[in-house]
Design an enzyme around this catalytic site. Sequence first.
Site, PDB file in Angstrom:
ATOM      1  N   ASP A  48      -5.746   8.695   6.632  1.00  0.00           N
ATOM      2  CA  ASP A  48      -6.910   9.407   6.098  1.00  0.00           C
ATOM      3  C   ASP A  48      -7.366  10.515   7.037  1.00  0.00           C
ATOM      4  O   ASP A  48      -8.186  11.351   6.658  1.00  0.00           O
ATOM      5  CB  ASP A  48      -8.071   8.429   5.880  1.00  0.00           C
ATOM      6  CG  ASP A  48      -7.961   7.671   4.567  1.00  0.00           C
ATOM      7  OD1 ASP A  48      -7.097   8.016   3.742  1.00  0.00           O
ATOM      8  OD2 ASP A  48      -8.739   6.719   4.360  1.00  0.00           O
TER       9      ASP A  48
ATOM     10  N   ASP B  76      -3.747   2.819  -4.218  1.00  0.00           N
ATOM     11  CA  ASP B  76      -4.525   2.575  -3.005  1.00  0.00           C
ATOM     12  C   ASP B  76      -4.820   1.085  -2.825  1.00  0.00           C
ATOM     13  O   ASP B  76      -4.685   0.281  -3.764  1.00  0.00           O
ATOM     14  CB  ASP B  76      -5.829   3.378  -3.054  1.00  0.00           C
ATOM     15  CG  ASP B  76      -6.268   3.875  -1.690  1.00  0.00           C
ATOM     16  OD1 ASP B  76      -5.862   3.278  -0.672  1.00  0.00           O
ATOM     17  OD2 ASP B  76      -7.028   4.864  -1.633  1.00  0.00           O
TER      18      ASP B  76
END
Length: 697
Positions: free
Chosen positions: A520, A452
């Site tokens: 997301d 990430d």
Amino acid sequence: MIERVGDGRTWVLSGVASSYALHLTQGDELLHLHWGPRISGADAEALAAQGLPPYWPFESQLDGHEEYPVEGGPRFARPALSVRSDAVRGTEWAFDGDETDGDELRLRFTDPVHGLGLTLHHRMRDDADVIERWITVAHEGEGPALELLRADAAAWTLPQRDSWRLSQLHGRWAAESLLVRSELTYGEKVIGSRRGHTGHQHLPWVALDADGATEERGEVYGCALAWSGSWRICVQQLPDGLVQITGGAGYDDSGLLRLAPGESYTSPVFAGLWSEGGFGGASRAWHAWQLAHVVPDGATTERPVLYNSWEATGFDISEDQQRALARRAGDMGVELFVVDDAWFGQRTSDRAGLGDWTPNPERFPHGLKPLADDVHGMGMRFGIWVEPEMVNADSDLYRAHPDWVQHHPGRTRTELRNQLVLNLAREDVQDYLWTQLDELLSSAPIDYVKWDFNRCFTDAGWPGEEYPQKLWVEHVRALYALLDRLRAAHPSVAFESCSGGGGRIDLGILSRTDQVWTSDNTDPLDRLAIQHGFTQLHPARVMAAWVTDSPNVQLNGRSTSLRFRFVSAMAGVLGVGGDLTEWSEDELAEARGWVELYKTIRPVVQGGELYRLRAPEGGLSAVQYVRGAETVVLAWLQAQHYGELPPRLRLRGIDPAAAYECLDTGAVHRGSVLMHHGLHTGLKGDLDAAVIRLRRL
């Protein structure tokens, strides 16, 4: 295939259905000749004989015609290369030879005033129509350092047309990859990122069409940049109507690198594609090229169904809790179980722990190996989440090395999401991350890493460094080198790129990872538009999509059926991310059936050709995948109005002379009827969805 024709100063590169040609004049001006349908060497010679256009006052004959425009001389278009030394700024080159290496053409030029060597690379593979272009700039003299203010990978020149339409993918966090098309007007259209990573706001891709191309018909030109840092693509329509597209690393012209004698810079690839099959044909060509030549093992491996624990647990995790989730996931048919954030350091919130990549001793007293072994015993692979480029101020790493973060002396250190960015351009930071991650991957049987990157650059300073702005380029180079080294040392580990969702998706990161986290936003209705845009360039094989809880907890609270959520996520690499401890036995049983169904269609979805049958514009939308005799259609109905039946779906990519059996109903359909008249989906009401499987008889 590469042809060198005429007097040896004209080159033609040809792929499956297209050609690309360029010509060097006797004055060493490198001119673009052709990009489009396949042509012969004689055709290229005829184009070269036309020469430059006649002189026009206050304009340059070179603008819009050069293969790689540089700063300096009679040029007014945006330059691809801008170089400065103590003596002079700009470039005046002389041709220094050409060579071919398989399917790669190299053209070399020199500038004796700078002591500069410039190589233009062109590669067109025999099995594709994508042209890969990049440059190498070297300081070959003995004088002062050369500053590369700008060094774009390529300049793409389009043929003369009456007008052009520009397609691009824009967005923001939780709304990435949204497709928009607009008329191209005179002047410059600039997209890019000045954030240190690819960004949620634009994907580094553009497409242009001149004659109203549709999904399956018309001429389309596209360009995509393989770079995971700050970048810029400029589409310029010049005063005479010609269009040229430049692109490369860095957002502005303030400086990329400084080259000392003997040093060089190789740009990222800026790839281009011509297609006469409309936007769908262009997408399928991009997909095939990426699976064959970009994504590691993209053409030979399928991605597993995963479960990720983040939405179920957040920062409040324990080994027993993860083991219980794994059992439920395994019973559902999941193949890869992923422990997300909060397994390491003192990571009980987003305020602490980043940088300390060892298991939390209270949550995992014996490390990750016992849980990983148990997950393997349940028949699943095991994965973890990391964010190596970041650090919290509340961490052992930052307390020991506060100078390792990007910062400017005397300025406040900005903490977005309560974290700072490590200066990965430093060799000591690179060594630390390699040691930490190598030891981590060696400590337990880890099969997958979700990598990430949850904040942008804001304080990109490097105190004590003579040329600190090189950090913007060197950070990305170091990231690539670290991923390459980890993949070589741990070849069985798969990697996923994530940046708060789709903030780092590009051809550069895809050449080092196995899939990407698309967004997301896991709302299944929002995802249809995001996935529609994503597949303009990238294949379903790398597009991760999750089924999460309803109502949606991440964004909008929308309630949707398991059917709609699963069919939306089955359009790519299927994953599950809900809190399985809150799912009823009926829901778990239904989910098990959807996972089982996905595994039957996975070879077609991940390895087949994709056709976007109807865009997600409020009513019926659908995508189709074709691989050999198998066809899969995924259809979604947002809302039904006035009791009217949704329109039929006209299929593509199938044999009109063949018959096709529906594997779900046993009905037999004629290919020509499916293509011309279409297929009923049976959808009704609001937020309905279906999977239709067909096999050629």
